[in-house]
Design an enzyme around this catalytic site. Sequence first.
Site, PDB file in Angstrom:
ATOM      1  CE1 TYR A  13     -37.643  13.783   7.903  1.00 58.05           C
ATOM      2  CE2 TYR A  13     -38.547  14.736   9.898  1.00 58.05           C
ATOM      3  CZ  TYR A  13     -37.505  14.153   9.226  1.00 58.05           C
ATOM      4  OH  TYR A  13     -36.332  13.937   9.877  1.00 58.05           O
TER       5      TYR A  13
ATOM      6  NE  ARG B 146     -32.940   2.724  10.115  1.00 58.59           N
ATOM      7  CZ  ARG B 146     -32.566   3.943  10.470  1.00 58.59           C
ATOM      8  NH1 ARG B 146     -31.492   4.141  11.155  1.00 58.59           N
ATOM      9  NH2 ARG B 146     -33.273   5.021  10.125  1.00 58.59           N
TER      10      ARG B 146
ATOM     11  CE  LYS C  16     -34.489  12.325   7.413  1.00 57.55           C
ATOM     12  NZ  LYS C  16     -34.039  12.425   8.785  1.00 57.55           N
TER      13      LYS C  16
ATOM     14  CD  GLU D 266     -31.732  10.384   6.783  1.00 52.59           C
ATOM     15  OE1 GLU D 266     -31.061  11.427   6.745  1.00 52.59           O
ATOM     16  OE2 GLU D 266     -32.243   9.942   7.821  1.00 52.59           O
ATOM     17  CG  ASP D 267     -33.548   6.201   6.980  1.00 52.51           C
ATOM     18  OD1 ASP D 267     -32.937   6.743   7.924  1.00 52.51           O
ATOM     19  OD2 ASP D 267     -34.761   6.344   6.815  1.00 52.51           O
TER      20      ASP D 267
ATOM     21  CG  ASP E  54     -30.388  13.303   9.846  1.00 52.12           C
ATOM     22  OD1 ASP E  54     -29.915  14.203  10.566  1.00 52.12           O
ATOM     23  OD2 ASP E  54     -31.604  13.067   9.753  1.00 52.12           O
ATOM     24  CG  ASP E  55     -30.409   7.631   9.951  1.00 50.48           C
ATOM     25  OD1 ASP E  55     -31.544   8.049  10.222  1.00 50.48           O
ATOM     26  OD2 ASP E  55     -30.026   7.377   8.791  1.00 50.48           O
TER      27      ASP E  55
ATOM     28  CG  ASN F   4     -38.955   8.491  14.001  1.00 48.83           C
ATOM     29  OD1 ASN F   4     -39.730   8.935  14.837  1.00 48.83           O
ATOM     30  ND2 ASN F   4     -37.815   9.086  13.674  1.00 48.83           N
TER      31      ASN F   4
ATOM     32  CG  ASN G  30     -38.768  16.567  13.716  1.00 48.38           C
ATOM     33  OD1 ASN G  30     -38.000  16.146  12.862  1.00 48.38           O
ATOM     34  ND2 ASN G  30     -40.034  16.841  13.479  1.00 48.38           N
TER      35      ASN G  30
END
Length: 496
Positions: free
Chosen positions: A44, A97, A115, A187-188, A210-211, A352, A396
């Site tokens: 991860y 992203r 994830k 995600e992303d 999640d972001d 990150n 985290n």
Amino acid sequence: MQNIRSYDVPLHKYVAMMELEERNERLFYKLLIDNVEELLPVVYTPTVGEACQKYGSIFKRPQGLYISLKEKGKVLEVLKNWPERSIQVIVVTDGERILGLGDLGCQGMGIPVGKLALYTALGGVRPSACLPITIDVGTNNQKLLDDEFYIGLKQKRATGKEYYELLEEFMSAVKQNYGEKVLVQFEDFANHNAFELLSKYRTSHLVFNDDIQGTASVVLAGLVASLKLLGGSLADHTFLFLGAGEAGTGIAELIALEISTKTNIPIEETRKKIYLVDSKGLIVSSRKESLQHFKQPWAHECEPHSTLLDAVKAIKPTVLIGTSGVGQTFTKEVIEAMAAFNERPLIMALSNPTSQAECTAEQAYTWTEGRCIFSSGSPFDPYEYNGKLHIPGQANNAYIFPGLGFGLVISGAIRVHDEMLLAASEALANQVSQEHYDKGMIYPPLTNIRKISANIAAHVAAKAYDLGLATRLPRPRDLVKYAESCMYTPNYRSYR
Ligand SMILES: O=C([O-])CC(=O)C(=O)O
Ligand SMILES: [Mg+2]
């Protein structure tokens, strides 16, 4: 572990772990669970970031499902090709992203895979119930378009109607194929799509970003826990963010909601002690017309400032949070200013992977003469300053999303509600003990993460039942015990 440890290069460890997952899934999870602190940075953040950048050259076989623009009109059929039938959690990206690394197109697949490995290892969702998906609508990353080993569609990103039609087809196909209780974690995605997709589907599907929401819940937990060290309540603090994207505005909104819930002060008021700086400077009312809609609630009536340093000096925040995706933006001057008017400044450098962190742990401790409370998105080693060992917290995402998702799964929840995010934060903050506070920690050690996840899952499930959003009836009497009893454990079966 001996094999994994024999590799010096983190990416080689990553490849070895992925090969192990393929060869012996149970052993992969056993290893990950028993060595979570050591292996989390491998499977991860931060190593997964490098893996995504080089995905084309380390690619062996698909670890998840790719749905491309070419499959428009056939998405349901594509979903049916996945060999597992009973899916509980999907993590989906379009790769635009990836962490703070930008558009990696189809190579973002490493993120849903990583994830979901944590959903199983930390949260207890069966591996066969997890489905990683990458939606391939092209990439605007010229380097990838020119790369002969690029694994995705070699075209610029589809946008607008074409993009949203594919996503709509995907979301309907998911519901049709797996029912209403499958969790879809976005995600992303890039900002514009992330906010749009979440608001579009949160009332009709079980979705979670999640972001935006996961990061917010993790950071809120750290802030609540830090009050034990700082005293006072959240309402006594002033927050300044660098970065007003998914994480920045998501965290800001959850803080405002938590204060509003605790004090009964309307959220429009509680937002006023939270300020955000974006690439154009402090977000203020004079910029309102040109602001994207997710930034507008933060356009306060105040003087404009074009740099972070000026904003820090003018606002005198007690908490500084970096969510910009740009490394080394908390300069010496910025951190020293925080230390000048705060006895214990709270500094969170959340971007990150490690290369994008706004400052390092060493910089934060040195520039505040060891007085700050520091946490980051990617892991940093403990740092000794003036004979005292400081242990940086890692805000985290892995603290919350596996437990939150598991809580949704075991209660059969059909929607995600903000109160569940607050419940998850509180459950996490309550896991920090006096022994941890004594070391300056605002997050519990990751070694106990499965216990922590079971606790979070129980609190989230309880909220789902309270809100009438749970479908798995009757409600178990002891939700913590129930959560623990449902968790996947990687033991070999005994055969007679
Ligand atoms: O991967 C993480 O820990 C945080 C995250 O979702 C991101 O940076 O996009
Ligand atoms: Mg993410």
